[in-house]
Design a protein around this motif. Structure first.
Motif, PDB file in Angstrom:
ATOM      1  N   GLY A 298     -14.026 -81.832 -59.865  1.00  0.00           N
ATOM      2  CA  GLY A 298     -15.197 -81.051 -59.468  1.00  0.00           C
ATOM      3  C   GLY A 298     -15.254 -79.701 -60.169  1.00  0.00           C
ATOM      4  N   ASN A 299     -14.299 -79.432 -61.066  1.00  0.00           N
ATOM      5  CA  ASN A 299     -14.258 -78.168 -61.810  1.00  0.00           C
ATOM      6  C   ASN A 299     -14.576 -78.478 -63.273  1.00  0.00           C
ATOM      7  OD1 ASN A 299     -13.490 -75.859 -63.256  1.00  0.00           O
ATOM      8  ND2 ASN A 299     -11.872 -75.360 -61.799  1.00  0.00           N
ATOM      9  N   ASP A 300     -15.724 -77.999 -63.760  1.00  0.00           N
ATOM     10  CA  ASP A 300     -16.145 -78.281 -65.141  1.00  0.00           C
ATOM     11  C   ASP A 300     -15.146 -77.769 -66.172  1.00  0.00           C
ATOM     12  OD1 ASP A 300     -18.403 -79.534 -64.216  1.00  0.00           O
ATOM     13  OD2 ASP A 300     -19.696 -77.760 -64.430  1.00  0.00           O
ATOM     14  N   ALA A 301     -14.373 -76.752 -65.835  1.00  0.00           N
ATOM     15  CA  ALA A 301     -13.393 -76.184 -66.768  1.00  0.00           C
ATOM     16  C   ALA A 301     -12.177 -77.098 -66.949  1.00  0.00           C
ATOM     17  CB  ALA A 301     -12.938 -74.810 -66.283  1.00  0.00           C
ATOM     18  N   TRP A 302     -12.052 -78.089 -66.083  1.00  0.00           N
ATOM     19  CA  TRP A 302     -10.889 -78.966 -66.135  1.00  0.00           C
ATOM     20  C   TRP A 302     -11.245 -80.386 -66.586  1.00  0.00           C
ATOM     21  CZ3 TRP A 302      -8.610 -77.404 -60.742  1.00  0.00           C
ATOM     22  CH2 TRP A 302      -8.073 -76.116 -60.832  1.00  0.00           C
ATOM     23  N   ALA A 303     -12.066 -80.506 -67.621  1.00  0.00           N
ATOM     24  CA  ALA A 303     -12.450 -81.826 -68.135  1.00  0.00           C
ATOM     25  C   ALA A 303     -11.215 -82.616 -68.579  1.00  0.00           C
ATOM     26  CB  ALA A 303     -13.434 -81.682 -69.294  1.00  0.00           C
ATOM     27  N   GLU A 304     -10.215 -81.914 -69.135  1.00  0.00           N
ATOM     28  CA  GLU A 304      -8.983 -82.592 -69.555  1.00  0.00           C
ATOM     29  C   GLU A 304      -8.238 -83.173 -68.355  1.00  0.00           C
ATOM     30  OE1 GLU A 304      -6.586 -80.457 -72.624  1.00  0.00           O
ATOM     31  OE2 GLU A 304      -8.208 -78.985 -72.417  1.00  0.00           O
ATOM     32  N   VAL A 305      -8.241 -82.456 -67.244  1.00  0.00           N
ATOM     33  CA  VAL A 305      -7.598 -82.943 -66.023  1.00  0.00           C
ATOM     34  C   VAL A 305      -8.333 -84.183 -65.531  1.00  0.00           C
ATOM     35  CG1 VAL A 305      -6.965 -82.393 -63.643  1.00  0.00           C
ATOM     36  CG2 VAL A 305      -6.820 -80.620 -65.410  1.00  0.00           C
ATOM     37  N   ASP A 306      -9.670 -84.144 -65.546  1.00  0.00           N
ATOM     38  CA  ASP A 306     -10.470 -85.296 -65.127  1.00  0.00           C
ATOM     39  C   ASP A 306     -10.155 -86.512 -65.990  1.00  0.00           C
ATOM     40  OD1 ASP A 306     -11.619 -83.605 -63.276  1.00  0.00           O
ATOM     41  OD2 ASP A 306     -13.502 -83.361 -64.368  1.00  0.00           O
ATOM     42  N   GLN A 307     -10.030 -86.287 -67.305  1.00  0.00           N
ATOM     43  CA  GLN A 307      -9.729 -87.402 -68.205  1.00  0.00           C
ATOM     44  C   GLN A 307      -8.334 -87.957 -67.928  1.00  0.00           C
ATOM     45  OE1 GLN A 307      -9.598 -87.404 -72.831  1.00  0.00           O
ATOM     46  NE2 GLN A 307     -11.690 -87.758 -72.136  1.00  0.00           N
ATOM     47  N   TYR A 308      -7.362 -87.068 -67.719  1.00  0.00           N
ATOM     48  CA  TYR A 308      -6.010 -87.518 -67.401  1.00  0.00           C
ATOM     49  C   TYR A 308      -5.995 -88.335 -66.108  1.00  0.00           C
ATOM     50  CZ  TYR A 308      -1.270 -87.550 -65.660  1.00  0.00           C
ATOM     51  OH  TYR A 308      -0.070 -87.965 -65.136  1.00  0.00           O
ATOM     52  N   LEU A 309      -6.648 -87.837 -65.063  1.00  0.00           N
ATOM     53  CA  LEU A 309      -6.672 -88.544 -63.784  1.00  0.00           C
ATOM     54  C   LEU A 309      -7.387 -89.885 -63.904  1.00  0.00           C
ATOM     55  CD1 LEU A 309      -7.382 -85.534 -61.393  1.00  0.00           C
ATOM     56  CD2 LEU A 309      -5.213 -86.747 -61.713  1.00  0.00           C
ATOM     57  N   THR A 310      -8.456 -89.932 -64.694  1.00  0.00           N
ATOM     58  CA  THR A 310      -9.167 -91.194 -64.919  1.00  0.00           C
ATOM     59  C   THR A 310      -8.270 -92.190 -65.644  1.00  0.00           C
ATOM     60  OG1 THR A 310     -11.323 -90.097 -64.941  1.00  0.00           O
ATOM     61  CG2 THR A 310     -11.183 -92.243 -66.032  1.00  0.00           C
ATOM     62  N   LEU A 311      -7.553 -91.729 -66.671  1.00  0.00           N
ATOM     63  CA  LEU A 311      -6.645 -92.616 -67.403  1.00  0.00           C
ATOM     64  C   LEU A 311      -5.493 -93.090 -66.520  1.00  0.00           C
ATOM     65  CD1 LEU A 311      -6.517 -90.757 -70.826  1.00  0.00           C
ATOM     66  CD2 LEU A 311      -7.531 -92.997 -70.369  1.00  0.00           C
ATOM     67  N   THR A 312      -5.019 -92.223 -65.631  1.00  0.00           N
ATOM     68  CA  THR A 312      -3.974 -92.614 -64.687  1.00  0.00           C
ATOM     69  C   THR A 312      -4.479 -93.711 -63.767  1.00  0.00           C
ATOM     70  OG1 THR A 312      -2.971 -90.422 -64.787  1.00  0.00           O
ATOM     71  CG2 THR A 312      -2.425 -91.769 -62.882  1.00  0.00           C
ATOM     72  N   ASP A 313      -5.723 -93.580 -63.330  1.00  0.00           N
ATOM     73  CA  ASP A 313      -6.337 -94.600 -62.485  1.00  0.00           C
ATOM     74  C   ASP A 313      -6.432 -95.936 -63.235  1.00  0.00           C
ATOM     75  OD1 ASP A 313      -7.575 -95.320 -59.974  1.00  0.00           O
ATOM     76  OD2 ASP A 313      -9.516 -95.315 -61.013  1.00  0.00           O
ATOM     77  N   VAL A 314      -6.810 -95.881 -64.512  1.00  0.00           N
ATOM     78  CA  VAL A 314      -6.886 -97.096 -65.337  1.00  0.00           C
ATOM     79  C   VAL A 314      -5.492 -97.714 -65.487  1.00  0.00           C
ATOM     80  CG1 VAL A 314      -7.391 -97.960 -67.664  1.00  0.00           C
ATOM     81  CG2 VAL A 314      -8.975 -96.371 -66.562  1.00  0.00           C
ATOM     82  N   SER A 315      -4.485 -96.871 -65.686  1.00  0.00           N
ATOM     83  CA  SER A 315      -3.109 -97.372 -65.806  1.00  0.00           C
ATOM     84  C   SER A 315      -2.641 -98.022 -64.517  1.00  0.00           C
ATOM     85  CB  SER A 315      -2.148 -96.235 -66.175  1.00  0.00           C
ATOM     86  OG  SER A 315      -2.368 -95.826 -67.483  1.00  0.00           O
ATOM     87  N   ASP A 316      -2.993 -97.428 -63.388  1.00  0.00           N
ATOM     88  CA  ASP A 316      -2.644 -98.027 -62.092  1.00  0.00           C
ATOM     89  C   ASP A 316      -3.241 -99.424 -61.968  1.00  0.00           C
ATOM     90  OD1 ASP A 316      -1.198 -95.831 -61.292  1.00  0.00           O
ATOM     91  OD2 ASP A 316      -2.756 -95.020 -59.988  1.00  0.00           O
ATOM     92  N   ASP A 317      -4.503 -99.566 -62.358  1.00  0.00           N
ATOM     93  CA  ASP A 317      -5.158-100.878 -62.299  1.00  0.00           C
ATOM     94  C   ASP A 317      -4.474-101.876 -63.234  1.00  0.00           C
ATOM     95  OD1 ASP A 317      -6.972 -99.926 -60.429  1.00  0.00           O
ATOM     96  OD2 ASP A 317      -8.577 -99.581 -61.906  1.00  0.00           O
ATOM     97  N   ALA A 318      -4.111-101.419 -64.438  1.00  0.00           N
ATOM     98  CA  ALA A 318      -3.448-102.299 -65.401  1.00  0.00           C
ATOM     99  C   ALA A 318      -2.069-102.720 -64.895  1.00  0.00           C
ATOM    100  CB  ALA A 318      -3.334-101.600 -66.756  1.00  0.00           C
ATOM    101  N   PHE A 319      -1.345-101.789 -64.273  1.00  0.00           N
ATOM    102  CA  PHE A 319      -0.029-102.111 -63.733  1.00  0.00           C
ATOM    103  C   PHE A 319      -0.151-103.123 -62.594  1.00  0.00           C
ATOM    104  CE2 PHE A 319       4.027-100.926 -61.501  1.00  0.00           C
ATOM    105  CZ  PHE A 319       4.880-101.342 -62.519  1.00  0.00           C
ATOM    106  N   LYS A 320      -1.160-102.960 -61.764  1.00  0.00           N
ATOM    107  CA  LYS A 320      -1.412-103.915 -60.687  1.00  0.00           C
ATOM    108  C   LYS A 320      -1.678-105.303 -61.272  1.00  0.00           C
ATOM    109  CE  LYS A 320      -4.615-105.003 -56.975  1.00  0.00           C
ATOM    110  NZ  LYS A 320      -6.003-104.953 -56.604  1.00  0.00           N
ATOM    111  N   GLU A 321      -2.484-105.371 -62.330  1.00  0.00           N
ATOM    112  CA  GLU A 321      -2.790-106.650 -62.975  1.00  0.00           C
ATOM    113  C   GLU A 321      -1.525-107.276 -63.557  1.00  0.00           C
ATOM    114  OE1 GLU A 321      -5.437-108.126 -66.784  1.00  0.00           O
ATOM    115  OE2 GLU A 321      -6.135-106.373 -65.650  1.00  0.00           O
TER     116      GLU A 321
END
Length: 196
Positions: A19-42
């Motif tokens: 929710g903080n526009d200054a932290w786009a890198e944090v948003d990208q990291y958290l999104t990629l972590t979420d994708v990794s979690d899904d891949a690990f589950k698969e």
């Protein structure tokens, strides 16, 4: 490796945001972590159905390089204490098997001794160096370039604070590490010493 960074890819949809526009890198990291979690589950769902014995190990070797303003907000200061620096070095890991093993959680293990834990969990006899790492884990469960966790002091400690068995294991580890990296001619002798 997709989470290793940097985190400034253009045209990347952030599905997890701060929710903080200054932290786009944090948003990208958290999104990629979420994708990794899904891949690990698969991956786990696939190997649950495999008859061969399988062990999966997933870990990170450090926390992400994100904007300093994020860490300042997270820790409440831009000048980190020794304890906060140690906390920043902490990362989770998971060892999963498709066969029955003892389940543990909240285990403190340093990356230098994770390999001995994995071999032990796999039921593989530990070569002398890995047996040393396994023994050391009793006295020094985790260490990094900044210090180590001291069971005696029940806290993160600087290497200079080590006494007794903790100091002995740190010094022995320093010597073995040096031999492993730089002294190929005497490497086998070092392993023989550990074996004794």
């Amino acid at each position: 490796m997709q989470n290793h960074g940097g985190y400034k890819w253009g045209g990347f949809e952030h599905t997890v945001t701060t929710g903080n526009d200054a932290w786009a890198e944090v948003d990208q990291y958290l999104t990629l972590t979420d994708v990794s979690d899904d891949a690990f589950k698969e991956l786990i769902e696939y190997f649950e159905k495999v008859e061969d014995r399988v062990m999966l190990v997933m870990f990170g070797d450090h926390q992400p390089s994100l904007p300093q303003s994020f860490y300042t907000e997270l820790f409440g200061t831009s000048s980190l204490s020794f304890e906060q620096v140690q906390k920043k070095q902490t990362v989770p890991f998971v060892i999963w098997t498709n066969y029955e093993t003892n389940s543990q959680s909240e285990m403190l293990v340093g990356l230098n001794s994770l390999s001995s834990l994995v071999l032990d969990k796999a039921g593989i006899a530990l070569p002398p160096y890995f047996a040393f790492l396994s023994d050391m884990r009793t006295f020094i469960p985790a260490m990094n370039a900044y210090g180590y966790y001291s069971p005696t002091l029940n806290r993160q400690a600087r290497t200079s604070e080590a006494t007794g068995k903790e100091a002995e294991f740190l010094e022995e580890y320093r010597i073995l590490q040096y031999n492993n990296l730089f002294d190929a001619r005497h490497r086998s002798q070092a392993f023989e010493q550990v074996e004794k």
